[in-house]
Motif scaffolding. Structure first.
Motif, PDB file in Angstrom:
ATOM      1  N   LYS A  94     -27.100 -99.536  -1.584  1.00  0.00           N
ATOM      2  CA  LYS A  94     -27.481 -99.923  -0.218  1.00  0.00           C
ATOM      3  C   LYS A  94     -28.599 -99.017   0.289  1.00  0.00           C
ATOM      4  O   LYS A  94     -29.568 -99.482   0.885  1.00  0.00           O
ATOM      5  N   TYR A  95     -28.499 -97.737   0.011  1.00  0.00           N
ATOM      6  CA  TYR A  95     -29.519 -96.779   0.428  1.00  0.00           C
ATOM      7  C   TYR A  95     -30.869 -97.129  -0.208  1.00  0.00           C
ATOM      8  O   TYR A  95     -31.903 -97.142   0.467  1.00  0.00           O
ATOM      9  N   LYS A  96     -30.866 -97.443  -1.495  1.00  0.00           N
ATOM     10  CA  LYS A  96     -32.107 -97.813  -2.188  1.00  0.00           C
ATOM     11  C   LYS A  96     -32.719 -99.065  -1.569  1.00  0.00           C
ATOM     12  O   LYS A  96     -33.931 -99.158  -1.387  1.00  0.00           O
ATOM     13  N   CYS A  97     -31.876-100.028  -1.244  1.00  0.00           N
ATOM     14  CA  CYS A  97     -32.363-101.264  -0.618  1.00  0.00           C
ATOM     15  C   CYS A  97     -32.933-100.982   0.768  1.00  0.00           C
ATOM     16  O   CYS A  97     -33.970-101.528   1.144  1.00  0.00           O
ATOM     17  N   GLN A  98     -32.267-100.132   1.536  1.00  0.00           N
ATOM     18  CA  GLN A  98     -32.741 -99.788   2.870  1.00  0.00           C
ATOM     19  C   GLN A  98     -34.082 -99.066   2.787  1.00  0.00           C
ATOM     20  O   GLN A  98     -34.971 -99.316   3.600  1.00  0.00           O
ATOM     21  N   LYS A  99     -34.238 -98.155   1.826  1.00  0.00           N
ATOM     22  CA  LYS A  99     -35.505 -97.436   1.658  1.00  0.00           C
ATOM     23  C   LYS A  99     -36.616 -98.416   1.299  1.00  0.00           C
ATOM     24  O   LYS A  99     -37.730 -98.311   1.812  1.00  0.00           O
ATOM     25  N   ARG A 100     -36.308 -99.368   0.430  1.00  0.00           N
ATOM     26  CA  ARG A 100     -37.293-100.380   0.046  1.00  0.00           C
ATOM     27  C   ARG A 100     -37.720-101.184   1.278  1.00  0.00           C
ATOM     28  O   ARG A 100     -38.911-101.421   1.498  1.00  0.00           O
ATOM     29  N   LEU A 101     -36.752-101.574   2.096  1.00  0.00           N
ATOM     30  CA  LEU A 101     -37.041-102.317   3.314  1.00  0.00           C
ATOM     31  C   LEU A 101     -37.880-101.473   4.279  1.00  0.00           C
ATOM     32  O   LEU A 101     -38.837-101.958   4.874  1.00  0.00           O
ATOM     33  N   GLU A 102     -37.538-100.211   4.397  1.00  0.00           N
ATOM     34  CA  GLU A 102     -38.264 -99.306   5.292  1.00  0.00           C
ATOM     35  C   GLU A 102     -39.732 -99.177   4.869  1.00  0.00           C
ATOM     36  O   GLU A 102     -40.639 -99.263   5.703  1.00  0.00           O
ATOM     37  N   ILE A 103     -39.977 -99.017   3.586  1.00  0.00           N
ATOM     38  CA  ILE A 103     -41.343 -98.877   3.070  1.00  0.00           C
ATOM     39  C   ILE A 103     -42.137-100.156   3.305  1.00  0.00           C
ATOM     40  O   ILE A 103     -43.278-100.117   3.781  1.00  0.00           O
ATOM     41  N   LEU A 104     -41.535-101.291   2.992  1.00  0.00           N
ATOM     42  CA  LEU A 104     -42.214-102.572   3.198  1.00  0.00           C
ATOM     43  C   LEU A 104     -42.494-102.817   4.681  1.00  0.00           C
ATOM     44  O   LEU A 104     -43.565-103.314   5.051  1.00  0.00           O
ATOM     45  N   THR A 105     -41.540-102.462   5.534  1.00  0.00           N
ATOM     46  CA  THR A 105     -41.724-102.637   6.976  1.00  0.00           C
ATOM     47  C   THR A 105     -42.898-101.806   7.467  1.00  0.00           C
ATOM     48  O   THR A 105     -43.737-102.293   8.230  1.00  0.00           O
ATOM     49  N   LYS A 106     -42.995-100.561   7.022  1.00  0.00           N
ATOM     50  CA  LYS A 106     -44.110 -99.699   7.425  1.00  0.00           C
ATOM     51  C   LYS A 106     -45.435-100.290   6.961  1.00  0.00           C
ATOM     52  O   LYS A 106     -46.431-100.240   7.688  1.00  0.00           O
ATOM     53  N   ASN A 107     -45.454-100.861   5.761  1.00  0.00           N
ATOM     54  CA  ASN A 107     -46.680-101.491   5.271  1.00  0.00           C
ATOM     55  C   ASN A 107     -47.099-102.641   6.168  1.00  0.00           C
ATOM     56  O   ASN A 107     -48.278-102.790   6.475  1.00  0.00           O
ATOM     57  N   TYR A 108     -46.146-103.452   6.617  1.00  0.00           N
ATOM     58  CA  TYR A 108     -46.467-104.574   7.497  1.00  0.00           C
ATOM     59  C   TYR A 108     -46.865-104.108   8.894  1.00  0.00           C
ATOM     60  O   TYR A 108     -47.676-104.739   9.565  1.00  0.00           O
ATOM     61  N   GLN A 109     -46.311-102.985   9.355  1.00  0.00           N
ATOM     62  CA  GLN A 109     -46.673-102.451  10.659  1.00  0.00           C
ATOM     63  C   GLN A 109     -48.134-101.980  10.677  1.00  0.00           C
ATOM     64  O   GLN A 109     -48.787-102.010  11.701  1.00  0.00           O
ATOM     65  N   ASN A 110     -48.612-101.556   9.524  1.00  0.00           N
ATOM     66  CA  ASN A 110     -49.970-101.032   9.435  1.00  0.00           C
ATOM     67  C   ASN A 110     -51.027-102.101   9.212  1.00  0.00           C
ATOM     68  O   ASN A 110     -52.193-101.794   9.061  1.00  0.00           O
ATOM     69  N   GLU A 111     -50.612-103.347   9.142  1.00  0.00           N
ATOM     70  CA  GLU A 111     -51.581-104.434   8.925  1.00  0.00           C
ATOM     71  C   GLU A 111     -52.398-104.706  10.158  1.00  0.00           C
ATOM     72  O   GLU A 111     -51.986-104.577  11.249  1.00  0.00           O
TER      73      GLU A 111
END
Length: 84
Positions: free
Chosen positions: A67-84
């Protein structure tokens, strides 16, 4: 009064939610267990024991790591989309 914290504006909150929605959709479209694991945990309030049984993990500690690995993956992807 001056405060050290900056409250996010409605626009920032909306941007954050939109970024997370896009990231979650990307995880869903990629397949694997992350999308299901996160949605069962967050939206269906499943316990680690329930998730361990559902996914066939060896124990709750292993489920928590996944679950932690999945949450980290989601967090990284979310930050990438925030920077668009």
């Amino acid at each position: 009064n001056i405060i050290d914290e900056l409250e996010p504006t409605e626009d920032e909150n909306e941007t954050n939610l939109n970024a997370m929605d896009k990231a979650l959709k990307l995880i869903k479209d990629a397949g694997g267990k992350c999308y299901e694991l996160l949605t069962l945990f967050w939206y269906k309030n499943k316990s680690m024991e329930d998730l361990t049984s559902h996914f066939g993990y060896s124990n709750s500690a292993n489920t928590k790591v996944q679950k932690y690995k999945c949450q980290k993956r989601l967090e990284i992807l979310t930050k990438n989309y925030q920077n668009e």
